[in-house]
Structure formats: C-alpha cells, structure tokens
Motif scaffolding. Structure first.
Motif, PDB file in Angstrom:
ATOM      1  N   GLU A 110     -11.183 -10.843  -1.219  1.00  0.00           N
ATOM      2  CA  GLU A 110     -10.863 -10.091  -0.008  1.00  0.00           C
ATOM      3  C   GLU A 110     -12.128  -9.477   0.576  1.00  0.00           C
ATOM      4  O   GLU A 110     -12.558  -8.398   0.137  1.00  0.00           O
ATOM      5  CB  GLU A 110      -9.893  -8.950  -0.353  1.00  0.00           C
ATOM      6  CG  GLU A 110      -8.581  -9.410  -0.925  1.00  0.00           C
ATOM      7  CD  GLU A 110      -7.484  -8.393  -0.669  1.00  0.00           C
ATOM      8  OE1 GLU A 110      -6.511  -8.767  -0.012  1.00  0.00           O
ATOM      9  OE2 GLU A 110      -7.622  -7.225  -1.069  1.00  0.00           O
ATOM     10  N   GLY A 142      -1.625  -7.602   3.329  1.00  0.00           N
ATOM     11  CA  GLY A 142      -1.301  -6.204   3.553  1.00  0.00           C
ATOM     12  C   GLY A 142      -0.330  -6.059   4.711  1.00  0.00           C
ATOM     13  O   GLY A 142       0.886  -6.215   4.567  1.00  0.00           O
ATOM     14  N   GLY A 143      -0.881  -5.795   5.899  1.00  0.00           N
ATOM     15  CA  GLY A 143      -0.082  -5.484   7.091  1.00  0.00           C
ATOM     16  C   GLY A 143       1.105  -6.408   7.334  1.00  0.00           C
ATOM     17  O   GLY A 143       2.227  -5.929   7.569  1.00  0.00           O
ATOM     18  N   LYS A 168       0.850  -1.203   0.000  1.00  0.00           N
ATOM     19  CA  LYS A 168       0.000   0.000   0.000  1.00  0.00           C
ATOM     20  C   LYS A 168       0.885   1.253   0.000  1.00  0.00           C
ATOM     21  O   LYS A 168       1.962   1.230  -0.578  1.00  0.00           O
ATOM     22  CB  LYS A 168      -0.966  -0.021   1.181  1.00  0.00           C
ATOM     23  CG  LYS A 168      -1.712  -1.348   1.297  1.00  0.00           C
ATOM     24  CD  LYS A 168      -2.847  -1.300   2.241  1.00  0.00           C
ATOM     25  CE  LYS A 168      -3.469  -2.686   2.347  1.00  0.00           C
ATOM     26  NZ  LYS A 168      -4.728  -2.685   3.048  1.00  0.00           N
ATOM     27  N   SER A 195      -6.319  -9.806   6.668  1.00  0.00           N
ATOM     28  CA  SER A 195      -5.688 -10.139   7.952  1.00  0.00           C
ATOM     29  C   SER A 195      -5.033 -11.522   7.971  1.00  0.00           C
ATOM     30  O   SER A 195      -5.144 -12.254   8.946  1.00  0.00           O
ATOM     31  CB  SER A 195      -6.701  -9.985   9.092  1.00  0.00           C
ATOM     32  OG  SER A 195      -7.167  -8.642   9.151  1.00  0.00           O
ATOM     33  N   GLY A 204      -7.311  -5.364   7.077  1.00  0.00           N
ATOM     34  CA  GLY A 204      -6.683  -4.469   8.052  1.00  0.00           C
ATOM     35  C   GLY A 204      -7.436  -4.378   9.371  1.00  0.00           C
ATOM     36  O   GLY A 204      -7.170  -3.497  10.180  1.00  0.00           O
TER      37      GLY A 204
HETATM   38  C1  PEP Z   1      -5.042  -6.044   1.588  1.00  0.00           C
HETATM   39  O1  PEP Z   1      -5.028  -4.842   1.705  1.00  0.00           O
HETATM   40  O2  PEP Z   1      -5.066  -6.541   0.457  1.00  0.00           O
HETATM   41  C2  PEP Z   1      -5.033  -6.846   2.806  1.00  0.00           C
HETATM   42  C3  PEP Z   1      -5.384  -8.090   2.716  1.00  0.00           C
HETATM   43  O3  PEP Z   1      -4.650  -6.218   3.967  1.00  0.00           O
HETATM   44  P1  PEP Z   1      -4.442  -6.912   5.425  1.00  0.00           P
HETATM   45  O4  PEP Z   1      -3.643  -8.176   5.211  1.00  0.00           O
HETATM   46  O5  PEP Z   1      -3.704  -5.899   6.225  1.00  0.00           O
HETATM   47  O6  PEP Z   1      -5.808  -7.209   5.954  1.00  0.00           O
END
Ligand code: PEP
Length: 248
Positions: free
Chosen positions: A166, A233-234, A11, A212, A172
């Motif tokens: 997703e 993401g994170g 991101k 997540s 997140g």
């Molecule tokens: C994403 O933004 O594609 C995502 C899955 O974020 P996170 O893993 O932080 O939930």
C-alpha cells in the motif's frame, strides 16, 4: 494456485448497527465463490459481525492486535481475545498505525509471529511514502519492511500470510498506483520472498495491492500477473462498491 483475496478495512467507521446493516446488504448479493472475501471491522462489532457472517463465505478480520496474550497493556486487545470470537484475519502494520501510533518494524514482527501462533492470518501492510517514491527508493523501503516483519518466521507459515503493498501516497487520496506500477512492486516483493525463503514460498504467498481501489480500477489491477487481491478502505464502506470489488 493462489486464491484471490479482497479485504475491506473499515478503519474507525461504523457503529455496530451501521456495520451490521452493511454486512446484511453485502449478504443479499450473490458473491463470487472463487474469491476470498474479508471484512476487517472495529473491535466493538467483531462479535456481532461474526454472527452476521455465519453461514456465508465472508471471513472476519480485525485491524490490529497486541503481541502479548495478556497483561498490563491498557486499551489493547490480545490474540486470545480475537481467537475467542473466531477472527480469521488481522491487519498488521497498516501505515496509519505505523504513522499515528508509532508502530515499529520490531512490534510488527512480534505481532506477525503471535498471530501465526494463534492461527490468525496476518495481512501485513508495507509501502513507501511519496518522498520515498520520488527518490525512487520504494523497492528498498518495502523490501526492508518485509525482511524485518518476517524475521524468524518459518517458510511453512507463508501460505497463511498475505502481504498488502500500500503506497502511502495512494491511501484515501484517490490516487492509485498504475496497475503496471503496482504489479512491478508485487513482482519485486515476490522476488524478495524468494531470496529470503525459496521459490515455492514465493509462489504460495498472496500479495494484495491497496490504495484507492475502486470498482473502476479493480478489473485492470486484478488482471496483472502478481496481483492476488486488494486491501480496500473507502470503497469497502459502500455496499454497492464493495460488492462490485468482491465480484470483480
Ligand atoms: C487502506 O486504508 O488500507 C486503503 C487502501 O484505503 P483506501 O482504499 O481508502 O485508499
């Protein structure tokens, strides 16, 4: 056989210096060669990241692109520009782009087609909101997004497309869909691909779960029949965590 694919979506995080340090940390570990590893970094560091991943198996991705090759689109990046750097993947239709930048299914369809024309593999993001899940219409929402995103996309291209399911409520937030719920959605997506194309196409396309994903839930998720990978993401911003995910 579908090769597992774990992709990190950084991101709008990391300066070039921070990003390269993170890549260097990841490179120090021995990565599982049977898993395709992808990092999707901000535009500003694509070129440096390409140099950093040279002679590794790590693939490089962008997080968005415009559907035109050039023109009066201030602030946008074109597929030709990504191709020049040697980008392998591009995330298309992330829920943050749909929500904050008002990307429509039609924009997403154009982007998918342009990416494929330029041999950049799209990671198409789909997913329902919490309200839609609570109304139990998640399959309809996601199938609809897929049908629109893949309009006029030829079956021969499906092996170069990854679909990331997703659920918006899991991104997140620390809330993960249970591995059974995630798999159920991916089974439904594969069924949708079969109905839009054919059995073979539904078997070659790779499907990820995102929302997540962490070292403590990756193994369980990846053990499910239709989960071919994860969009992260994170946890992709921390070298130790991301290495664990890549070596699940
Ligand atoms: C994403 O933004 O594609 C995502 C899955 O974020 P996170 O893993 O932080 O939930």
């Amino acid at each position: 056989m579908r090769i597992p694919i774990i992709a990190g979506n950084w991101k709008m995080n990391n300066t070039i210096k921070e990003g390269i340090e993170l890549i260097e940390e990841i490179k120090k570990s021995k990565l599982n060669k049977d898993v395709e590893s992808v990092i999707c970094v901000p535009y500003t560091m694509l070129k440096d990241a390409k140099v950093a991943v040279k002679e590794t198996n790590i693939k490089l991705g962008a997080q968005n692109m415009h559907y035109e090759e050039n023109g009066a689109f201030t602030g946008e990046i074109s597929p030709l520009m990504l191709k020049e750097i040697g980008v392998d993947y591009v995330i298309i239709g992330h829920s943050e782009r749909r929500e904050y930048f008002k990307e429509t299914d039609e924009d997403i369809n154009k982007k998918i087609k342009t990416a494929l024309t330029h041999n950049i593999k799209p990671i198409l993001c789909v997913g329902e909101s919490l309200e839609e899940r609570e109304s139990n219409i998640q399959e309809k929402i996601v199938n609809d997004q897929i049908e629109k995103a893949l309009k006029d996309v030829n079956a021969s291209k499906l092996e170069n497309i990854v679909i990331a399911y997703e659920p918006i409520w899991a991104i997140g937030t620390g809330k993960t869909a249970s591995s059974d719920d995630a798999n159920e959605m991916l089974v439904s997506i594969r069924k949708k691909i079969k109905s839009l194309y054919d059995e073979k196409s539904s078997e070659v396309i790779r499907l990820q779960y995102g929302g997540s994903v962490k070292p403590n839930n990756i193994e369980e998720l990846m053990s499910k029949s239709d989960v071919d990978g994860a969009l992260v993401g994170g946890a992709s911003l921390k070298a130790d965590d991301f290495i664990k995910l890549l070596n699940f």
